[in-house]
Motif scaffolding. Structure first.
Motif, PDB file in Angstrom:
ATOM      1  N   GLU A 159       0.982  -1.345   0.128  1.00 46.04           N
ATOM      2  CA  GLU A 159       0.016   0.029   0.024  1.00 46.04           C
ATOM      3  C   GLU A 159       0.814   1.350   0.010  1.00 46.04           C
ATOM      4  O   GLU A 159       1.760   1.240   0.867  1.00 46.04           O
ATOM      5  CB  GLU A 159      -1.048   0.041   1.205  1.00 46.04           C
ATOM      6  CG  GLU A 159      -1.779   1.203   1.222  1.00 46.04           C
ATOM      7  CD  GLU A 159      -2.814   1.382   2.321  1.00 46.04           C
ATOM      8  OE1 GLU A 159      -3.302   0.071   3.012  1.00 46.04           O
ATOM      9  OE2 GLU A 159      -3.798   2.115   2.302  1.00 46.04           O
ATOM     10  N   ASN A 196      -4.840   4.953  -2.018  1.00 48.85           N
ATOM     11  CA  ASN A 196      -6.239   5.494  -1.351  1.00 48.85           C
ATOM     12  C   ASN A 196      -6.641   6.629  -2.204  1.00 48.85           C
ATOM     13  O   ASN A 196      -5.930   7.514  -2.502  1.00 48.85           O
ATOM     14  CB  ASN A 196      -5.982   5.935   0.112  1.00 48.85           C
ATOM     15  CG  ASN A 196      -5.222   4.714   1.019  1.00 48.85           C
ATOM     16  OD1 ASN A 196      -6.188   3.939   1.412  1.00 48.85           O
ATOM     17  ND2 ASN A 196      -4.091   4.745   1.064  1.00 48.85           N
ATOM     18  N   ASP A 249     -11.737  -0.002   2.013  1.00 50.82           N
ATOM     19  CA  ASP A 249     -10.716  -0.044   3.292  1.00 50.82           C
ATOM     20  C   ASP A 249     -11.545   0.427   4.702  1.00 50.82           C
ATOM     21  O   ASP A 249     -12.734   0.747   4.524  1.00 50.82           O
ATOM     22  CB  ASP A 249     -10.107   1.435   2.934  1.00 50.82           C
ATOM     23  CG  ASP A 249      -8.715   1.500   3.521  1.00 50.82           C
ATOM     24  OD1 ASP A 249      -8.239   0.633   4.574  1.00 50.82           O
ATOM     25  OD2 ASP A 249      -7.871   2.506   3.603  1.00 50.82           O
ATOM     26  N   LYS A 309     -11.078  -4.848   3.193  1.00 51.69           N
ATOM     27  CA  LYS A 309      -9.950  -4.574   4.026  1.00 51.69           C
ATOM     28  C   LYS A 309     -10.764  -4.314   5.502  1.00 51.69           C
ATOM     29  O   LYS A 309     -11.482  -3.339   5.912  1.00 51.69           O
ATOM     30  CB  LYS A 309      -9.149  -3.415   3.968  1.00 51.69           C
ATOM     31  CG  LYS A 309      -8.423  -3.624   2.794  1.00 51.69           C
ATOM     32  CD  LYS A 309      -7.575  -2.400   2.564  1.00 51.69           C
ATOM     33  CE  LYS A 309      -6.274  -2.631   3.402  1.00 51.69           C
ATOM     34  NZ  LYS A 309      -5.380  -1.526   3.202  1.00 51.69           N
TER      35      LYS A 309
END
Ligand code: C2E
Ligand code: MG
Ligand code: MG
Ligand code: MG
Length: 292
Positions: free
Chosen positions: A59, A118, A180, A201
């Protein structure tokens, strides 16, 4: 007594508010030049496949390195960038940088990995987001399947129908999509079914007490069962201990991200780690390798 304390408290409170506002204004004016002054950097955090022990994805996490402020965490500056709109060019820089880096890793490593980025609310609302991402993929020559975009439930709920449409177009493009911080937002299970995502996630607030707190354990198990029934890939975030790692692995999580393996690290360190980890065949190995 109460009467006498009030004016003092009030003054303290307003002085405090004032300094917070000043800090924010100072950040905001410096942030305006962060991109053009090359002050933004990406750190990367590995995600380990629970069955093979391989780093299968990383990430990208944004950091702001300012000469006066030092290393500023995203929790401090992303809300500001989001509020004044600068998150759009910054976010595009993040996607381009992460794709470029992943392309370089593909050339130097024997195995390909996904890079996760993100997305913010403003980006998702951007009319030409899909076009911009397609153009970055084309420019960097990265296979779309090796880019994963992370959105949160709350972000999705801000403009539900439009967000679902954008995600559908991104999915068409071939990029992977992840939800997320799952479990912290307000979306109902009914919406979850409509989100065209590949990965769920589990938020680290559930993972934190998964071993000690039977309630969090139960919530985590339920999330994993749900994700499995929807055929989603499951990532546990915020895994810090061996017990947590064993727990989520036993429950059937596919990927693990957290300080147990590694915090987010600079690009060079990540390149070295990826190189070293090429021969790893189980997740105890990868843990030893990282901590050695
Ligand atoms: P996130 O996307 O949920 O990222 C995970 C956060 O958890 C990261 O914080 C990471 O350092 C932290 N973390 C990872 N493993 C552990 C662990 O084992 N224990 C604990 N306590 N924390 C762990 P970070 O890097 O400070 O980022 C915070 C948030 O800022 C991110 O949360 C994401 O929402 C946002 N963010 C970061 N980079 C970007 C970006 O490029 N664009 C946008 N829009 N948001 C970003
Ligand atoms: Mg994330
Ligand atoms: Mg998260
Ligand atoms: Mg988070």
């Amino acid at each position: 007594e109460a009467y006498r304390q009030m004016p003092n408290n009030y003054q303290f409170y307003s002085a405090n508010m004032n300094s917070q506002l000043q800090e924010r204004l100072a950040l905001e004016s410096k942030l305006r030049y962060a991109l053009q002054r090359n002050e933004l950097v990406l750190y990367y955090q590995p995600r380990v496949d629970t069955t093979t022990g391989k780093i299968v994805s990383v990430e990208a996490l944004l950091r702001w390195q300012n000469p006066e402020l030092g290393l500023v965490s995203p929790a401090k500056f992303i809300p500001i960038a989001e509020a004044n709109g600068s998150i759009v060019p910054i976010g595009e820089w993040v996607i381009r940088t992460a794709c470029t880096q992943n392309r370089l890793w593909q050339e130097s490593l024997s195995q390909s990995l996904r890079v996760a980025v993100n997305l913010s609310a403003r980006q998702l609302a951007q009319l030409n987001l899909v076009e911009r991402i397609a153009s970055i993929l084309n420019e960097t020559q990265l296979n779309p399947a090796y880019l994963e975009l992370e959105v949160t439930e709350s972000l999705m709920m801000e403009n539900l129908e439009q967000s679902i449409r954008v995600l559908e177009e991104l999915r068409e493009l071939g990029v992977k999509l992840a939800l997320d911080d799952f479990g912290t937002g307000y979306s109902s299970l009914n919406y979850l079914r409509r989100f065209p995502i590949h990965t769920l996630k589990i938020d680290r607030s559930f993972v934190r007490d998964v071993v000690s707190n039977s309630h969090d354990g139960a919530v985590t198990n339920a999330i994993i069962t749900l994700a499995k029934s929807l055929d989603l890939n499951i990532t546990a975030e915020g895994v810090e201990t061996q017990e947590q790692c064993e727990y989520v692995k036993a429950q059937g999580c596919h990927e693990i991200q957290g300080y147990y393996f590694s915090p987010p690290i600079p690009t060079l360190a990540m390149t070295a780690l990826l190189k070293k980890s090429e021969k790893v065949t189980n997740y105890e190995d990868i843990r030893n390798l990282i901590s050695s």
